[in-house]
Design a protein around this motif. Structure first.
Motif, PDB file in Angstrom:
ATOM      1  N   GLY A 231      35.862  39.534  38.850  1.00  0.00           N
ATOM      2  CA  GLY A 231      37.099  38.798  38.581  1.00  0.00           C
ATOM      3  C   GLY A 231      38.301  39.502  39.188  1.00  0.00           C
ATOM      4  N   PRO A 232      39.444  38.773  39.271  1.00  0.00           N
ATOM      5  CA  PRO A 232      40.642  39.344  39.895  1.00  0.00           C
ATOM      6  C   PRO A 232      41.363  40.343  38.989  1.00  0.00           C
ATOM      7  N   ILE A 233      41.984  41.331  39.615  1.00  0.00           N
ATOM      8  CA  ILE A 233      42.783  42.329  38.891  1.00  0.00           C
ATOM      9  C   ILE A 233      44.258  41.977  39.089  1.00  0.00           C
ATOM     10  N   ASP A 234      45.019  42.126  38.037  1.00  0.00           N
ATOM     11  CA  ASP A 234      46.454  41.829  38.023  1.00  0.00           C
ATOM     12  C   ASP A 234      47.161  42.360  39.283  1.00  0.00           C
ATOM     13  N   LYS A 235      48.001  41.493  39.877  1.00  0.00           N
ATOM     14  CA  LYS A 235      48.617  41.835  41.166  1.00  0.00           C
ATOM     15  C   LYS A 235      49.531  43.065  41.055  1.00  0.00           C
ATOM     16  N   LYS A 236      50.310  43.119  39.961  1.00  0.00           N
ATOM     17  CA  LYS A 236      51.237  44.256  39.801  1.00  0.00           C
ATOM     18  C   LYS A 236      50.478  45.584  39.771  1.00  0.00           C
ATOM     19  N   LEU A 237      49.308  45.560  39.121  1.00  0.00           N
ATOM     20  CA  LEU A 237      48.501  46.789  39.066  1.00  0.00           C
ATOM     21  C   LEU A 237      48.026  47.158  40.463  1.00  0.00           C
ATOM     22  N   MET A 238      47.581  46.139  41.216  1.00  0.00           N
ATOM     23  CA  MET A 238      47.111  46.401  42.579  1.00  0.00           C
ATOM     24  C   MET A 238      48.261  46.960  43.429  1.00  0.00           C
ATOM     25  N   ASP A 239      49.482  46.426  43.197  1.00  0.00           N
ATOM     26  CA  ASP A 239      50.643  46.876  43.976  1.00  0.00           C
ATOM     27  C   ASP A 239      51.041  48.319  43.643  1.00  0.00           C
ATOM     28  N   SER A 240      50.541  48.848  42.516  1.00  0.00           N
ATOM     29  CA  SER A 240      50.912  50.224  42.135  1.00  0.00           C
ATOM     30  C   SER A 240      50.369  51.246  43.134  1.00  0.00           C
ATOM     31  N   GLY A 241      49.363  50.828  43.913  1.00  0.00           N
ATOM     32  CA  GLY A 241      48.760  51.762  44.869  1.00  0.00           C
ATOM     33  C   GLY A 241      47.781  52.724  44.197  1.00  0.00           C
ATOM     34  N   GLN A 242      47.615  52.614  42.883  1.00  0.00           N
ATOM     35  CA  GLN A 242      46.706  53.527  42.165  1.00  0.00           C
ATOM     36  C   GLN A 242      45.351  52.880  41.865  1.00  0.00           C
TER      37      GLN A 242
END
Ligand code: SAM
Length: 345
Positions: A231-242
């Motif tokens: 399933g997809p992971i929250d975009k903001k989390l992905m944008d954290s670079g971590q």
């Protein structure tokens, strides 16, 4: 006659009762547990004073909070006096006035609030409330005339009333499940050890990560997370670079470099299958620490918990590893428990 007063989630009284009898049995104490109709409350009788000397809240899965007390029949015209007599001069650092966490128990909230000021005043006058005292005083109302009053060592009990850690869901968290991991971290990892055990740049694997509530907690602590889920992971989390997201099967995934500092896992699967997976990760030293949620079946939840914990402990013992292993039915857990493992080497 002293009794053990044990609080649990409503609907889990059988597990709470079975567990306290099993623990007492292991210490060779004769203890009988009774489930009260009010819900969320178990009363244990027998060799409880001796059992209380050994008990620690962290060694019980299904008990949220406990104390050793006396059953009181109170005169509604002077409940304070009845409670003072029941406490028999016991002292404590603070006083918790509680009712069980059940529909019926909640109806007693007004009574608990109303008696606080006069009871505290009377206890202070008697010098029964003393700063830094090792014990805490408890009163548990079952109805307007039936209550239990007693005390418990603060370091062997939950720091919050009724053993409930109330947490607010962060606005930007991708799911409310985030609170399960937050409560688990606060429960299993002493706060003064966070700087060493939950350090920025540590590596964490999150199995069954979507949409990212658990990953969110680790990212906010500065860890780098490999999130495994189709399933997809929250975009903001992905944008954290971590966060690195891998669409893979959590049961076959193996990290490239081991051990990772943390494994976290919230996959909805049979508890034994997840316990075996945790046993593998911990005993093969793929992770140093793990927090894993086990979804419990509707029946025989205590027995299933014991079987799962045995599988994990056996795997670690076969490898002669030192470890810490605990499980708790946390406030934010529903039909599930949370297991923590730390492999010490
Ligand atoms: C309860 S949700 C996880 C919620 C997540 N902890 C959070 O806080 O947002 C369970 C997740 O496990 C995933 N899952 C179930 N079986 C899996 C498997 N074999 N491999 C990877 N993910 C799996 C599901 O896709 C689902 O997203």
């Amino acid at each position: 006659m002293s009794v053990l007063v044990l609080y649990c989630r409503a609907g889990f009284e059988n597990e709470c009762a079975a567990e306290i009898e099993a623990v007492a049995d292991a210490w060779k104490f004769s203890v009988q547990a009774e489930i009260l109709d009010i819900g969320g409350l178990v009363i244990a009788e027998g060799d409880v004073a001796r059992l209380a000397r050994e008990l620690d809240i962290m060694s019980l899965v299904f008990t949220r909070q406990w104390f050793l007390g006396e059953q009181l029949t109170l005169d509604p015209k002077n409940r304070v006096q009845g409670i003072l007599e029941g406490l028999g001069g016991q002292k404590g650092e603070t006083l918790f006035i509680e009712s069980p966490d059940s529909e019926q128990g909640k109806e007693l909230a007004g009574l608990c609030r109303a008696i606080r000021a006069p009871l505290e005043q009377a206890l202070k006058k008697n010098k029964q409330l003393q700063a830094e005292h090792d014990y805490r005083l408890h009163v548990c109302f079952v109805d307007g005339t039936l209550a239990y009053a007693g005390a418990v060592r603060r370091d062997r009990s939950h720091p919050e009333p009724m053993g409930i850690l109330r947490l607010r869901s962060p606005k930007d968290a991708p799911s409310r499940s985030t609170l399960k991991l937050e409560e688990a971290l606060q429960t299993f990892i002493p706060r003064d050890e966070w700087p060493n055990r939950l350090k920025p740049k540590m590596r964490c694997v999150d199995l069954g990560a979507a949409p990212g509530g658990w990953t969110y907690q680790m990212v906010h602590l500065g860890l780098n997370v490999t999130a495994i889920d189709n399933g997809p992971i929250d975009k903001k989390l992905m944008d954290s670079g971590q966060v690195k997201h891998l669409k893979a099967d959590g049961f076959t995934y193996k990290p490239e470099r081991t051990p990772v500092d943390w494994l976290i896992c919230d996959m909805v699967e049979k508890p034994m299958r997840v316990a075996q997976l945790l046993a593998k990760w911990a005993s093969l030293r793929w992770c140093n620490e793990a927090i894993v949620n086990l979804k419990l079946p509707m029946k025989k939840r205590f027995e299933e918990t014991e079987r799962c914990m045995d599988v994990i402990a056996d795997a670690l013992e076969k490898k002669n590893l030192d470890y810490e292993l605990r499980a708790k039915h946390l406030y934010h857990d529903r039909e599930e428990i949370t297991v923590h493992v730390r492999v010490l080497g």
